[in-house]
Design an enzyme around this catalytic site. Structure first.
Site, PDB file in Angstrom:
ATOM      1  N   GLY A 121       0.951  -1.297  -0.077  1.00  0.00           N
ATOM      2  CA  GLY A 121      -0.146  -0.128  -0.284  1.00  0.00           C
ATOM      3  C   GLY A 121       0.884   1.310   0.050  1.00  0.00           C
ATOM      4  CB  VAL A 195      14.697  -5.739  24.416  1.00  0.00           C
ATOM      5  CG1 VAL A 195      13.568  -6.631  25.008  1.00  0.00           C
ATOM      6  CG2 VAL A 195      14.374  -4.410  24.906  1.00  0.00           C
ATOM      7  CB  ILE A 196      16.693  -7.863  20.656  1.00  0.00           C
ATOM      8  CG1 ILE A 196      15.503  -7.467  19.867  1.00  0.00           C
ATOM      9  CG2 ILE A 196      17.215  -9.061  19.451  1.00  0.00           C
ATOM     10  CD1 ILE A 196      15.380  -6.938  18.248  1.00  0.00           C
ATOM     11  CB  VAL A 249      31.482  -4.132  17.244  1.00  0.00           C
ATOM     12  CG1 VAL A 249      31.975  -4.961  16.217  1.00  0.00           C
ATOM     13  CG2 VAL A 249      31.109  -4.976  18.365  1.00  0.00           C
ATOM     14  N   GLY A 282      18.912  -1.845  17.861  1.00  0.00           N
ATOM     15  CA  GLY A 282      17.765  -1.171  17.630  1.00  0.00           C
ATOM     16  C   GLY A 282      17.007  -1.140  16.431  1.00  0.00           C
ATOM     17  CG  HIS A 455       0.512 -16.886  52.627  1.00  0.00           C
ATOM     18  ND1 HIS A 455       1.662 -16.468  52.476  1.00  0.00           N
ATOM     19  CD2 HIS A 455       0.592 -18.194  53.068  1.00  0.00           C
ATOM     20  CE1 HIS A 455       2.648 -17.423  52.951  1.00  0.00           C
ATOM     21  NE2 HIS A 455       1.989 -18.202  53.580  1.00  0.00           N
TER      22      HIS A 455
HETATM   23  P1  FAD Z   1       5.063  -4.362  12.454  1.00  0.00           P
HETATM   24  O1  FAD Z   1       4.788  -5.416  13.697  1.00  0.00           O
HETATM   25  O2  FAD Z   1       6.260  -4.009  11.969  1.00  0.00           O
HETATM   26  O3  FAD Z   1       3.979  -4.620  11.386  1.00  0.00           O
HETATM   27  C1  FAD Z   1       4.043  -3.480  10.248  1.00  0.00           C
HETATM   28  C2  FAD Z   1       3.801  -4.626   8.896  1.00  0.00           C
HETATM   29  O4  FAD Z   1       3.525  -3.627   7.884  1.00  0.00           O
HETATM   30  C3  FAD Z   1       4.852  -5.477   8.576  1.00  0.00           C
HETATM   31  O5  FAD Z   1       4.236  -6.629   8.683  1.00  0.00           O
HETATM   32  C4  FAD Z   1       5.176  -4.908   7.049  1.00  0.00           C
HETATM   33  O6  FAD Z   1       5.352  -6.070   6.102  1.00  0.00           O
HETATM   34  C5  FAD Z   1       3.946  -4.114   6.646  1.00  0.00           C
HETATM   35  N1  FAD Z   1       4.025  -2.966   5.816  1.00  0.00           N
HETATM   36  C6  FAD Z   1       5.181  -2.318   5.543  1.00  0.00           C
HETATM   37  N2  FAD Z   1       5.066  -1.459   4.703  1.00  0.00           N
HETATM   38  C7  FAD Z   1       3.959  -2.027   3.981  1.00  0.00           C
HETATM   39  C8  FAD Z   1       3.367  -1.259   2.842  1.00  0.00           C
HETATM   40  N3  FAD Z   1       3.811  -0.068   2.165  1.00  0.00           N
HETATM   41  N4  FAD Z   1       2.269  -1.878   2.295  1.00  0.00           N
HETATM   42  C9  FAD Z   1       1.853  -3.127   2.782  1.00  0.00           C
HETATM   43  N5  FAD Z   1       2.475  -3.688   4.048  1.00  0.00           N
HETATM   44  C10 FAD Z   1       3.457  -3.106   4.624  1.00  0.00           C
HETATM   45  N6  FAD Z   1       7.227  -6.298  21.400  1.00  0.00           N
HETATM   46  C11 FAD Z   1       6.400  -6.416  22.558  1.00  0.00           C
HETATM   47  O7  FAD Z   1       5.793  -5.773  23.216  1.00  0.00           O
HETATM   48  N7  FAD Z   1       6.815  -7.499  23.292  1.00  0.00           N
HETATM   49  C12 FAD Z   1       7.794  -8.428  22.717  1.00  0.00           C
HETATM   50  O8  FAD Z   1       7.923  -9.381  23.468  1.00  0.00           O
HETATM   51  C13 FAD Z   1       8.480  -8.026  21.718  1.00  0.00           C
HETATM   52  N8  FAD Z   1       9.457  -8.955  21.089  1.00  0.00           N
HETATM   53  C14 FAD Z   1      10.131  -8.794  19.821  1.00  0.00           C
HETATM   54  C15 FAD Z   1      11.267  -9.528  19.674  1.00  0.00           C
HETATM   55  C16 FAD Z   1      11.960  -9.423  18.493  1.00  0.00           C
HETATM   56  C17 FAD Z   1      12.757 -10.324  17.924  1.00  0.00           C
HETATM   57  C18 FAD Z   1      11.312  -8.105  17.642  1.00  0.00           C
HETATM   58  C19 FAD Z   1      12.485  -7.822  16.444  1.00  0.00           C
HETATM   59  C20 FAD Z   1      10.581  -7.292  17.975  1.00  0.00           C
HETATM   60  C21 FAD Z   1       9.932  -7.497  19.271  1.00  0.00           C
HETATM   61  N9  FAD Z   1       8.803  -6.661  19.554  1.00  0.00           N
HETATM   62  C22 FAD Z   1       8.101  -6.810  20.993  1.00  0.00           C
HETATM   63  C23 FAD Z   1       8.452  -5.606  19.045  1.00  0.00           C
HETATM   64  C24 FAD Z   1       7.297  -5.513  18.269  1.00  0.00           C
HETATM   65  O9  FAD Z   1       7.444  -6.604  17.384  1.00  0.00           O
HETATM   66  C25 FAD Z   1       6.685  -4.249  17.507  1.00  0.00           C
HETATM   67  O10 FAD Z   1       6.782  -3.286  18.418  1.00  0.00           O
HETATM   68  C26 FAD Z   1       5.475  -4.316  16.915  1.00  0.00           C
HETATM   69  O11 FAD Z   1       5.567  -5.417  15.970  1.00  0.00           O
HETATM   70  C27 FAD Z   1       5.344  -3.134  16.298  1.00  0.00           C
HETATM   71  O12 FAD Z   1       3.916  -3.155  15.633  1.00  0.00           O
HETATM   72  P2  FAD Z   1       3.365  -2.402  14.288  1.00  0.00           P
HETATM   73  O13 FAD Z   1       2.081  -3.035  14.022  1.00  0.00           O
HETATM   74  O14 FAD Z   1       3.880  -1.159  14.544  1.00  0.00           O
HETATM   75  O15 FAD Z   1       4.482  -2.828  13.137  1.00  0.00           O
HETATM   76  P1  NAI Z   2      17.322  -1.893  22.081  1.00  0.00           P
HETATM   77  O1  NAI Z   2      17.010  -0.361  21.913  1.00  0.00           O
HETATM   78  O2  NAI Z   2      16.547  -2.444  23.094  1.00  0.00           O
HETATM   79  O3  NAI Z   2      18.882  -2.033  22.454  1.00  0.00           O
HETATM   80  C1  NAI Z   2      19.729  -1.771  21.468  1.00  0.00           C
HETATM   81  C2  NAI Z   2      21.244  -1.664  22.401  1.00  0.00           C
HETATM   82  O4  NAI Z   2      22.308  -1.760  21.427  1.00  0.00           O
HETATM   83  C3  NAI Z   2      21.214  -0.360  23.310  1.00  0.00           C
HETATM   84  O5  NAI Z   2      21.719  -0.841  24.524  1.00  0.00           O
HETATM   85  C4  NAI Z   2      22.316   0.397  22.382  1.00  0.00           C
HETATM   86  O6  NAI Z   2      23.056   1.116  23.525  1.00  0.00           O
HETATM   87  C5  NAI Z   2      23.190  -0.920  22.002  1.00  0.00           C
HETATM   88  N1  NAI Z   2      23.821  -0.366  20.473  1.00  0.00           N
HETATM   89  C6  NAI Z   2      23.616   0.576  19.729  1.00  0.00           C
HETATM   90  N2  NAI Z   2      24.444   0.925  18.716  1.00  0.00           N
HETATM   91  C7  NAI Z   2      25.385  -0.030  19.224  1.00  0.00           C
HETATM   92  C8  NAI Z   2      26.665  -0.406  18.702  1.00  0.00           C
HETATM   93  N3  NAI Z   2      27.181  -0.042  17.502  1.00  0.00           N
HETATM   94  N4  NAI Z   2      27.667  -1.307  19.304  1.00  0.00           N
HETATM   95  C9  NAI Z   2      27.218  -1.903  20.411  1.00  0.00           C
HETATM   96  N5  NAI Z   2      25.906  -1.399  21.076  1.00  0.00           N
HETATM   97  C10 NAI Z   2      25.085  -0.708  20.329  1.00  0.00           C
HETATM   98  O7  NAI Z   2      17.223  -2.351  20.432  1.00  0.00           O
HETATM   99  P2  NAI Z   2      16.972  -4.058  20.234  1.00  0.00           P
HETATM  100  O8  NAI Z   2      17.272  -5.053  21.277  1.00  0.00           O
HETATM  101  O9  NAI Z   2      17.507  -4.170  18.889  1.00  0.00           O
HETATM  102  O10 NAI Z   2      15.361  -4.060  20.028  1.00  0.00           O
HETATM  103  C11 NAI Z   2      14.645  -3.224  19.038  1.00  0.00           C
HETATM  104  C12 NAI Z   2      13.260  -2.846  19.851  1.00  0.00           C
HETATM  105  O11 NAI Z   2      12.559  -4.066  19.746  1.00  0.00           O
HETATM  106  C13 NAI Z   2      13.260  -2.450  21.227  1.00  0.00           C
HETATM  107  O12 NAI Z   2      13.415  -1.211  21.078  1.00  0.00           O
HETATM  108  C14 NAI Z   2      12.020  -3.013  21.581  1.00  0.00           C
HETATM  109  O13 NAI Z   2      11.179  -1.962  21.934  1.00  0.00           O
HETATM  110  C15 NAI Z   2      11.615  -3.807  20.812  1.00  0.00           C
HETATM  111  N6  NAI Z   2      11.651  -5.207  21.467  1.00  0.00           N
HETATM  112  C16 NAI Z   2      10.823  -5.373  22.431  1.00  0.00           C
HETATM  113  C17 NAI Z   2      10.891  -6.769  23.256  1.00  0.00           C
HETATM  114  C18 NAI Z   2      10.157  -7.008  24.458  1.00  0.00           C
HETATM  115  O14 NAI Z   2       9.204  -6.081  24.742  1.00  0.00           O
HETATM  116  N7  NAI Z   2      10.469  -7.865  25.429  1.00  0.00           N
HETATM  117  C19 NAI Z   2      11.731  -7.823  22.920  1.00  0.00           C
HETATM  118  C20 NAI Z   2      12.590  -7.505  21.858  1.00  0.00           C
HETATM  119  C21 NAI Z   2      12.411  -6.264  20.889  1.00  0.00           C
END
Ligand code: FAD
Ligand code: NAI
Length: 482
Positions: A121, A195-196, A249, A282, A455
């Site tokens: 879209g 977080v990741i 790194v 990030g 409890h």
């Molecule tokens: P997204 O989930 O990214 O969805 C956007 C969708 O839009 C995508 O599927 C994409 O294909 C589609 N799209 C993009 N552009 C277009 C276009 N032009 N046309 C059609 N489709 C399009 N968050 C938590 O709260 N708890 C967690 O435990 C957690 N764990 C995570 C673990 C990992 C490894 C990662 C990477 C993220 C995690 N997150 C977690 C973060 C969470 O996944 C995101 O915050 C969330 O998915 C955001 O939702 P969204 O709807 O904004 O976008």
């Molecule tokens: P993040 O923002 O949580 O962590 C990235 C870390 O990398 C930071 O601590 C930062 O200081 C560090 N960093 C940045 N540049 C660097 C470099 N060049 N060398 C070394 N360290 C560096 O981002 P992350 O873990 O990639 O996750 C992305 C997002 O996904 C998060 O912001 C989170 O909101 C969402 N997420 C949420 C989860 C949850 O809710 N449990 C699980 C996984 C992802």
């Protein structure tokens, strides 16, 4: 597919698909355009369901069970013989969960008469009353221009790349690659102790990898309350995650099937070799093909779509939600914003309370919080009082072998109002919901002190933490007393 809709949503992640369902419930004609193809099939659910929250939690659960059976059940008198893990079966289980959930979302859209348009879209023009959205089907069909009274942009985010460690999808991977390692890497490097890094680093460590996590910042989990980040660092290090703070790194390259990583820690250069390297530093807003030249939507300096408190962009009837806009990149935040946007389009005056968005890191024990940290409250000039209670003094936690960590509350000493709840604990993510609900109802510490907690439960530690804010915890020696 119709030519014209009340609402077109671009992106079918947690933000977009929940918005589509809510719009269907409210009787709007709605289409959700999603282009994702996951493991060969078009899929709703976005990052979260396909390559984020859900698959990572499936692997966290499998790896936790493995480690527990291997190392922890013996003290219960349970003997198991040799414990083995079949990685391919573990990955298939994860994939099956993802498929079940994404299929469920497709059924929910259908059940709510929301059209799922499989393809890309692009908002061509959002300025007039009838917004123009181009839909380019995945199946190679011709692009068509649809119109809609309202549009929600929900295209989410993608991992940030860093030039020093280019992703090759085999040895140097992003979070998506790290969900599918075909075998346990003997040595795993992780860039970013966020977080990741902590969640996926924990998965592979529990399964046997030696894990080194490089973090550029000198502070661990800077967003967390400092007592929480210190405790979490201590516990994760004890588990074997080798977290190197203040370490950059400077280069990563593949040589003879291994990743050679060069780091700089306060001027000291070092080289280390890994079987795999995860880059998780990030994520950034994803806008590829999202906005046409005449879309008219304003962006922020950081490349996010600019929105007000209600997720409205600069254009009437055009909203943006989730990872594409300001605020934490969390699925539940995206979901609530999606529902708010739809209900606002429908004329309701709802809003998201951004002060009570919960953060959870699903390590073991979990790390979770809601509201202000002690440091944030002090920075705002608030006269702060805190209470803290250790899980080591909680009967249920000890009985379950979960006596690590604590629960902490932050409150305003003058008004007694609860401002934040922080936990490093088994089930911390669920526990801090009590803080969230209490904060939504503007509870005082005294309100919580006067409640009866069952409890033996881990929630009793919440009660003891609020009691300890006034020196009244029962199962801890109190230095200050009331
Ligand atoms: P997204 O989930 O990214 O969805 C956007 C969708 O839009 C995508 O599927 C994409 O294909 C589609 N799209 C993009 N552009 C277009 C276009 N032009 N046309 C059609 N489709 C399009 N968050 C938590 O709260 N708890 C967690 O435990 C957690 N764990 C995570 C673990 C990992 C490894 C990662 C990477 C993220 C995690 N997150 C977690 C973060 C969470 O996944 C995101 O915050 C969330 O998915 C955001 O939702 P969204 O709807 O904004 O976008
Ligand atoms: P993040 O923002 O949580 O962590 C990235 C870390 O990398 C930071 O601590 C930062 O200081 C560090 N960093 C940045 N540049 C660097 C470099 N060049 N060398 C070394 N360290 C560096 O981002 P992350 O873990 O990639 O996750 C992305 C997002 O996904 C998060 O912001 C989170 O909101 C969402 N997420 C949420 C989860 C949850 O809710 N449990 C699980 C996984 C992802």
């Amino acid at each position: 597919m119709k030519d014209s809709y009340d609402l077109i949503i671009i992106g079918g992640g947690p933000g977009g698909y929940e918005a589509a369902i809510r719009a269907g419930q409210l009787g709007m004609s709605v289409a959700c355009i999603e282009k994702r193809v996951h493991k060969g099939e078009p899929a709703l659910g976005g990052t979260c369901l396909n390559v984020g929250c859900i698959p990572s939690k499936a692997l966290l659960d499998s790896s936790h069970r493995y480690e527990m059976i291997k190392d922890e059940v013996e003290e219960h008198g349970i003997s198991t013989g040799e414990v083995a893990i079949d990685i391919s079966k573990m990955l298939s289980r994860k994939d099956a969960i993802v498929k079940q959930l994404t299929g469920g979302v497709a059924a929910l859209l259908k059940g709510n008469k929301a059209d799922w348009l499989q393809g890309t879209g692009t908002l061509l023009d959002g300025k007039g009353e009838d917004k123009k959205v181009q839909f380019t089907p995945l199946d190679g069909g011709e692009a068509v221009t649809l119109t809609a009274k309202n549009v929600i942009l929900a295209s989410g985010s993608v991992p940030i790349d860093i030039p020093v460690a280019p992703i090759d999808h085999e040895y140097i991977v992003d979070s998506t690659g790290a969900l599918d390692f075909p075998e346990v890497p003997a040595r795993l490097g992780v860039i970013g102790a966020g977080v990741i890094g902590l969640e996926l680093g924990s998965v592979w460590r529990r399964l046997g990898a030696e894990v080194v996590v490089y973090e550029a910042m000198p502070t661990f989990l800077a967003a967390a309350d400092s007592a929480v980040s210190k405790e979490a660092m201590k516990l994760l290090a004890k588990q074997g995650l080798d977290i190197r703070l203040d370490t950059k790194v400077t280069n990563a390259e593949v040589k003879d099937g291994k990743v050679v990583v060069t780091t700089d820690a306060k001027g000291e250069t070092k080289e280390e070799t890994f079987d795999k390297l995860i880059v998780c530093v990030g994520r950034r807003a994803y806008k590829e093909n999202l906005l046409g030249e005449d879309a008219g939507v304003e962006l922020t300096e950081r490349g996010l779509v600019a929105v007000n408190d209600y997720c409205r962009t600069n254009l009437d009837g055009v909203y943006a939600i989730g990872d594409l806009v300001r605020g934490p990149m969390l699925a539940h935040k995206a979901m609530e914003e999606g529902m708010m946007a739809v209900e606002r389009i429908h004329g309701e005056k709802v809003q998201v309370n951004y002060d009570t968005i919960i953060s959870v890191i699903y390590t073991h024990p979990e790390i979770a919080w809601v509201g202000m940290t002690e440091e944030q409250a002090k920075e705002q000039g608030i006269d702060v009082k805190t209470g803290q209670f250790s899980l080591a003094a909680n009967g249920r936690a000890l009985a379950a072998g979960e006596g690590q960590g604590f629960i902490k509350v932050v409150a305003d000493a003058k008004t007694d109002r609860l401002l934040g709840m922080h936990a490093v604990a088994s089930g911390a993510g669920d526990i801090v919901h009590q803080g969230m609900i209490a904060m939504e109802f503007v509870s005082s510490i005294e309100d919580l002190q006067l409640m009866t907690f069952a409890h033996p439960t881990i929630s009793e530690a919440v009660h003891e933490a609020v009691l300890s804010a006034d020196g009244r915890a029962i199962h801890a020696i109190q230095r200050k007393r009331k």
